[in-house]
Design a protein around this motif. Sequence first.
Motif, PDB file in Angstrom:
ATOM      1  N   ALA A  39       3.321 -18.294 -15.061  1.00 45.73           N
ATOM      2  CA  ALA A  39       3.179 -18.441 -16.508  1.00 45.73           C
ATOM      3  C   ALA A  39       2.057 -19.407 -16.870  1.00 45.73           C
ATOM      4  CB  ALA A  39       4.504 -18.909 -17.117  1.00 45.73           C
ATOM      5  N   VAL A  40       2.013 -20.550 -16.190  1.00 41.41           N
ATOM      6  CA  VAL A  40       0.990 -21.564 -16.491  1.00 41.41           C
ATOM      7  C   VAL A  40      -0.404 -21.038 -16.177  1.00 41.41           C
ATOM      8  CG1 VAL A  40       0.105 -23.836 -15.847  1.00 41.41           C
ATOM      9  CG2 VAL A  40       2.563 -23.509 -16.205  1.00 41.41           C
ATOM     10  N   VAL A  41      -0.556 -20.440 -14.993  1.00 37.75           N
ATOM     11  CA  VAL A  41      -1.874 -19.931 -14.598  1.00 37.75           C
ATOM     12  C   VAL A  41      -2.305 -18.786 -15.503  1.00 37.75           C
ATOM     13  CG1 VAL A  41      -3.186 -18.846 -12.726  1.00 37.75           C
ATOM     14  CG2 VAL A  41      -1.592 -20.695 -12.215  1.00 37.75           C
ATOM     15  N   GLN A 101      -6.452 -16.946 -19.515  1.00 38.58           N
ATOM     16  CA  GLN A 101      -6.594 -15.890 -20.526  1.00 38.58           C
ATOM     17  C   GLN A 101      -8.050 -15.570 -20.880  1.00 38.58           C
ATOM     18  OE1 GLN A 101      -3.474 -15.692 -23.876  1.00 38.58           O
ATOM     19  NE2 GLN A 101      -3.356 -17.804 -23.190  1.00 38.58           N
ATOM     20  N   PRO A 102      -8.956 -16.568 -20.956  1.00 36.39           N
ATOM     21  CA  PRO A 102     -10.323 -16.243 -21.377  1.00 36.39           C
ATOM     22  C   PRO A 102     -11.126 -15.409 -20.366  1.00 36.39           C
ATOM     23  CG  PRO A 102      -9.832 -18.586 -21.713  1.00 36.39           C
ATOM     24  CD  PRO A 102      -8.756 -18.024 -20.853  1.00 36.39           C
ATOM     25  N   LEU A 103     -10.653 -15.277 -19.146  1.00 33.30           N
ATOM     26  CA  LEU A 103     -11.419 -14.546 -18.139  1.00 33.30           C
ATOM     27  C   LEU A 103     -11.553 -13.076 -18.531  1.00 33.30           C
ATOM     28  CD1 LEU A 103      -9.995 -16.049 -14.813  1.00 33.30           C
ATOM     29  CD2 LEU A 103     -12.133 -16.614 -15.984  1.00 33.30           C
ATOM     30  N   ALA A 127      -3.064 -15.129 -11.683  1.00 33.24           N
ATOM     31  CA  ALA A 127      -1.721 -15.642 -11.950  1.00 33.24           C
ATOM     32  C   ALA A 127      -0.699 -15.074 -10.976  1.00 33.24           C
ATOM     33  CB  ALA A 127      -1.319 -15.320 -13.388  1.00 33.24           C
ATOM     34  N   VAL A 128      -0.811 -13.778 -10.667  1.00 32.11           N
ATOM     35  CA  VAL A 128       0.134 -13.158  -9.729  1.00 32.11           C
ATOM     36  C   VAL A 128      -0.013 -13.784  -8.344  1.00 32.11           C
ATOM     37  CG1 VAL A 128       0.713 -11.023  -8.537  1.00 32.11           C
ATOM     38  CG2 VAL A 128       0.291 -10.995 -10.988  1.00 32.11           C
TER      39      VAL A 128
END
Length: 228
Positions: free
Chosen positions: A189-191, A196-198, A207-208
Amino acid sequence: MLDGARAVATGFVAFTVWGVVTGVAMVKSGLSIGAALAMSPIVYAGSAQLTSLPLIAAGAPLWLIFTAGVIVNLRFVIFGAALHPYFRNIHWPKRLLLGYLSVDVSFVAFMPRYVDASNKGTVEQHWFYVGAVGSTWIIWQITSVIGIALASFVPTSWSLDFAAILALLAILMPLVNNRPVYVSMLVTAVVAWLTQPLPLRLGLLIAVIAGILGGMWAESRLRRERAK
């Protein structure tokens, strides 16, 4: 077989919502009706489908679409390893078919029931699993077709992505039952939020991977604590 179907029936409401939303999303992302109808049974992985659709719509390269789908579904490697003792005594084409049919809810229904079984690989276990995965496959195909049929009547402003998120939460929350899973969920969740901007949703892939590594670290730490 009926016991297996009943065991996963509690997740059918969430599974139905997820299937309808995925069907709508396939058409709204620009897929033709024929392509959407083909994608549902061929891919049969809601998380991979919802992950790949924005990439397809954005014209992302094929390798990135494929990699995103693979990474999102890496959990099935772990599921397969856990299920192997129960199905290693059947021929590989049947194992391949069951692997294709497997979903999160079928794994969650099967493992607590038979994890402590002294005899693994019985006919009862096989048919229980067939009932679980077969019923979820049927529900998914029906609801996906419904979503595809309704896509032209659903305004984009409805933001059905949020409904898909709620459905996913309802399906996945039973999996959150120990410390490594909590750590994995928190790290993911944090990553995901920070990345998000990538472009091209690369943050989802990162994130996974981070969540898997975080869960593995927490699992190894827990084992060391138990050993002490």
